[in-house]
Design an enzyme around this catalytic site. Structure first.
Site, PDB file in Angstrom:
ATOM      1  N   LYS A   1       0.721  -1.151   0.108  1.00  0.00           N
ATOM      2  CA  LYS A   1      -0.046   0.049  -0.116  1.00  0.00           C
ATOM      3  C   LYS A   1       0.976   1.352   0.052  1.00  0.00           C
ATOM      4  CE  LYS A   1      -3.739  -2.275   2.588  1.00  0.00           C
ATOM      5  NZ  LYS A   1      -5.027  -2.146   1.866  1.00  0.00           N
TER       6      LYS A   1
ATOM      7  N   GLU B   1      -2.929   6.210   8.271  1.00  0.00           N
ATOM      8  CA  GLU B   1      -3.541   7.215   7.423  1.00  0.00           C
ATOM      9  C   GLU B   1      -4.829   8.020   8.356  1.00  0.00           C
ATOM     10  OE1 GLU B   1      -5.746   5.126   4.260  1.00  0.00           O
ATOM     11  OE2 GLU B   1      -4.081   4.352   3.452  1.00  0.00           O
TER      12      GLU B   1
ATOM     13  N   ARG C   1      -6.289  -7.786  -9.430  1.00  0.00           N
ATOM     14  CA  ARG C   1      -7.102  -9.112  -9.930  1.00  0.00           C
ATOM     15  C   ARG C   1      -8.463  -8.797  -9.896  1.00  0.00           C
ATOM     16  NH1 ARG C   1      -9.821  -9.382  -4.820  1.00  0.00           N
ATOM     17  NH2 ARG C   1      -8.802  -8.365  -3.323  1.00  0.00           N
TER      18      ARG C   1
HETATM   19  P1  ADP Z   1      -8.196  -3.988   1.953  1.00  0.00           P
HETATM   20  O1  ADP Z   1      -6.539  -3.965   1.320  1.00  0.00           O
HETATM   21  O2  ADP Z   1      -8.266  -4.798   3.629  1.00  0.00           O
HETATM   22  O3  ADP Z   1      -9.277  -3.890   1.251  1.00  0.00           O
HETATM   23  P2  ADP Z   1      -8.561  -0.904   2.083  1.00  0.00           P
HETATM   24  O4  ADP Z   1      -7.319  -0.046   2.485  1.00  0.00           O
HETATM   25  O5  ADP Z   1      -8.986  -1.220   0.936  1.00  0.00           O
HETATM   26  O6  ADP Z   1      -8.137  -2.376   2.782  1.00  0.00           O
HETATM   27  O7  ADP Z   1      -9.594  -0.623   3.200  1.00  0.00           O
HETATM   28  C1  ADP Z   1     -10.699  -1.597   3.576  1.00  0.00           C
HETATM   29  C2  ADP Z   1     -11.943  -0.628   4.165  1.00  0.00           C
HETATM   30  O8  ADP Z   1     -11.350  -0.045   5.223  1.00  0.00           O
HETATM   31  C3  ADP Z   1     -12.274   0.318   3.155  1.00  0.00           C
HETATM   32  O9  ADP Z   1     -13.436   0.041   2.391  1.00  0.00           O
HETATM   33  C4  ADP Z   1     -12.866   1.539   4.093  1.00  0.00           C
HETATM   34  O10 ADP Z   1     -14.233   1.114   4.678  1.00  0.00           O
HETATM   35  C5  ADP Z   1     -11.850   1.232   5.514  1.00  0.00           C
HETATM   36  N1  ADP Z   1     -10.993   2.356   5.370  1.00  0.00           N
HETATM   37  C6  ADP Z   1      -9.681   2.014   4.818  1.00  0.00           C
HETATM   38  N2  ADP Z   1      -8.791   3.085   4.901  1.00  0.00           N
HETATM   39  C7  ADP Z   1      -9.609   4.223   5.421  1.00  0.00           C
HETATM   40  C8  ADP Z   1      -9.531   5.418   5.834  1.00  0.00           C
HETATM   41  N3  ADP Z   1      -8.326   6.303   5.460  1.00  0.00           N
HETATM   42  N4  ADP Z   1     -10.542   6.272   6.422  1.00  0.00           N
HETATM   43  C9  ADP Z   1     -11.720   5.532   6.634  1.00  0.00           C
HETATM   44  N5  ADP Z   1     -11.789   4.409   6.203  1.00  0.00           N
HETATM   45  C10 ADP Z   1     -10.967   3.394   5.564  1.00  0.00           C
HETATM   46 MG    MG Z   2      -9.558  -2.777  -0.251  1.00  0.00          MG
END
Ligand code: ADP
Ligand code: MG
Ligand code: ADP
Length: 475
Positions: A110, A197, A289
């Protein structure tokens, strides 16, 4: 060969067979009654498992070589985002249906992905780089939190599937959780990098389906909303996003294409964004993917994404342009899991589906792998079937979904069906108004009576047979 199981394997086997190729399945012992083995043209037992052999790059590559396999589709999950697997395929002279391992490797991280996007000028939520170990890492984390304010999100750099994410509310929690997050990341992803974040409050999760060939064409198939989640994992997915501002959605799609190009993307992928209450959108990550929720995009675009993926991997160019894509209507997917929503979505694996009767009809699509008499292996994930409905208007789609849920009978494990029944009847859902806080802000979704006892279900079935509940359940 499909290096996966469950509904995923079936989805891909179908596409392989439709293209006129021979589909080879693999399986571990707990899956020896699984449907994907029977539907495939050939099936190879790769070990006792559980999970170990489905994840064994060496065993899978050996099986593929022994059977003269030309191409491997990794599915979505398991090995799909493992650059070592893509690399092993390439080294064995087997086509990997997905992006090159270099692309998987940089986007699967990430922090690296955020760097690439920052260089391309794409907006994202403020975040740190990988936090240094020890006191220096904690200091940097505390400073970041002081600058942006709590809550902050602590993320495993190599995380995925909603795992490795923690919401941190104050300094004390940050101090306490930093070391545990690091050791958990190490255990789960074999990578102990973590970073912070800023949290976007009550965001919508909006993502864009991307397709790219090896001839310089990168295009998008529109948006999906995946805001309805539990534990940061998706439950319900919708195409297109219900955000009324079409200009904003176009901008998000254009940004997704830009992100794909900035990372030299090839094949199918998804660019995920968060959209805040002021309609500002932020890059979150790229999944390298095809995703569980690709069905909703297929329903509104008409494009068979898995078929297209395979053709791209075989070296063909995209056969359609951005202008050819015409999105039509609405699609909603509900993940019907063997879980008990009233008990924190506890998995219900190990149970036998004693009665299984699924809905059908216009605009209804089922991607599942259970059948009557099937015992759900405890050792895999709890997704049984994805119910995807299509409708021309939003209201029609919701009405169709409600009808399908009413027509669904699964006896044995508890499922997410009664929870979804409350969801389709919820006024906010009916308005198309949802963000990632939906489950917390709608406790009414969990308010239902679901008596799982066989006797009760049998009584209901007998009543049906005697037509005492005409039209309530389809026969
Ligand atoms: P993964 O790789 O597990 O899918 P993501 O980074 O896509 O992780 O985040 C998954 C979920 O977590 C998002 O869809 C959201 O609901 C929540 N999320 C992630 N980062 C944030 C953020 N900075 N602020 C608010 N919600 C977040
Ligand atoms: Mg995700
Ligand atoms: P096929 O494999 O049938 O030859 P293509 O490779 O041309 O199809 O297309 C892959 C997918 O995209 C299929 O689902 C097809 O129906 C769809 N598709 C192809 N061309 C268009 C188009 N111009 N507009 C919309 N969808 C298309």
């Amino acid at each position: 060969m499909v290096a996966n199981r469950g509904e995923i394997a079936l989805r891909i086997i179908r596409a392989i067979q439709e293209l006129g190729h021979t589909a080879v399945a693999i399986y571990e012992t707990p899956d020896n009654a699984a449907l994907h083995i029977r539907v495939a043209d050939e099936a190879i037992w790769i070990g006792d498992g559980p999970r170990r052999d489905y994840l064994s790059i060496a065993k899978i590559i050996k099986a593929a070589k022994d059977h003269g396999v030309d191409a491997i589709h990794p599915g979505y999950g398991f090995l799909a985002e493992n650059p070592d697997f893509a690399k092993a395929c390439e080294e064995a002279g087997i086509i990997f249906v997905g992006p090159p391992h270099e692309v998987i490797s940089k986007l699967g991280d990430k922090v690296t992905a955020r760097k690439i996007m920052a260089e391309a000028g794409i907006a994202m939520v403020p975040g740190t780089e990988n936090l240094p170990h020890g006191e220096a890492g904690l200091q940097e984390a505390l400073e970041f939190a002081a600058k942006y304010g709590y809550p902050v999100m602590l993320k495993a750099t190599a995380g995925g599937g909603g795992r490795g994410i923690r919401l941190i509310e104050n300094d004390a929690q940050l101090k306490e959780q930093l070391p545990t997050a690091r050791s958990e990341a190490k255990a789960a992803f074999n990578n102990d990098n973590i970073y912070l974040e800023k949290v976007v409050l009550k965001p919508k999760h909006v993502e864009v389906q991307i397709m790219a060939d090896n001839f310089g064409n990168t295009l998008h198939l529109g948006t999906r909303d995946c805001s309805i989640q539990r534990r940061n994992q998706k439950l319900v997915e919708i195409a297109p996003s219900m955000i009324p501002d079409k200009k904003l959605l176009d901008e998000i799609c254009a940004t997704a294409v830009q992100a794909a190009k900035a990372s030299n993307y090839f094949n199918a992928g998804t660019v995920e964004f968060l959209v805040d209450k002021d309609n500002k959108f932020y890059f979150m990550e790229i999944n390298t993917r095809v995703q569980v929720e690709h069905t909703v995009t297929e329903m509104v675009s008409g494009i068979d994404i898995v078929r297209t993926q395979i053709k791209l991997a075989l070296g063909r160019p995209l056969s359609f342009t951005q202008d050819d894509i015409r999105l039509r209507g609405h699609a909603i997917e509900m993940r019907i899991n063997a879980e008990d929503p009233q008990n924190n979505f506890m998995p219900e694996g190990g149970k036998t589906v004693s009665v299984y009767r699924s809905p059908g009809g216009y605009g209804v699509r089922l991607d599942g792998f259970v059948y009557q008499g099937f015992t759900i292996p405890e050792v895999y994930d709890s997704l049984l079937v994805k119910l995807t409905v299509f409708g021309f208007t939003w209201n029609e789609t919701v009405d169709r979904l409600r009808r399908c849920l009413r027509n669904y009978t699964i006896v044995g494990p508890k499922t997410t069906i009664p929870f979804y029944m409350n969801l389709v009847n919820d006024p906010d859902f009916q308005k198309g108004d949802f963000d990632t806080s939906y489950l917390e802000t709608h406790p009414n979704l969990f308010d239902y009576k679901d008596d799982p006892s066989e006797v009760n279900k049998l009584a209901r079935l007998i009543a049906e047979i005697h037509f005492k509940k005409e039209n309530k359940y389809a026969i």
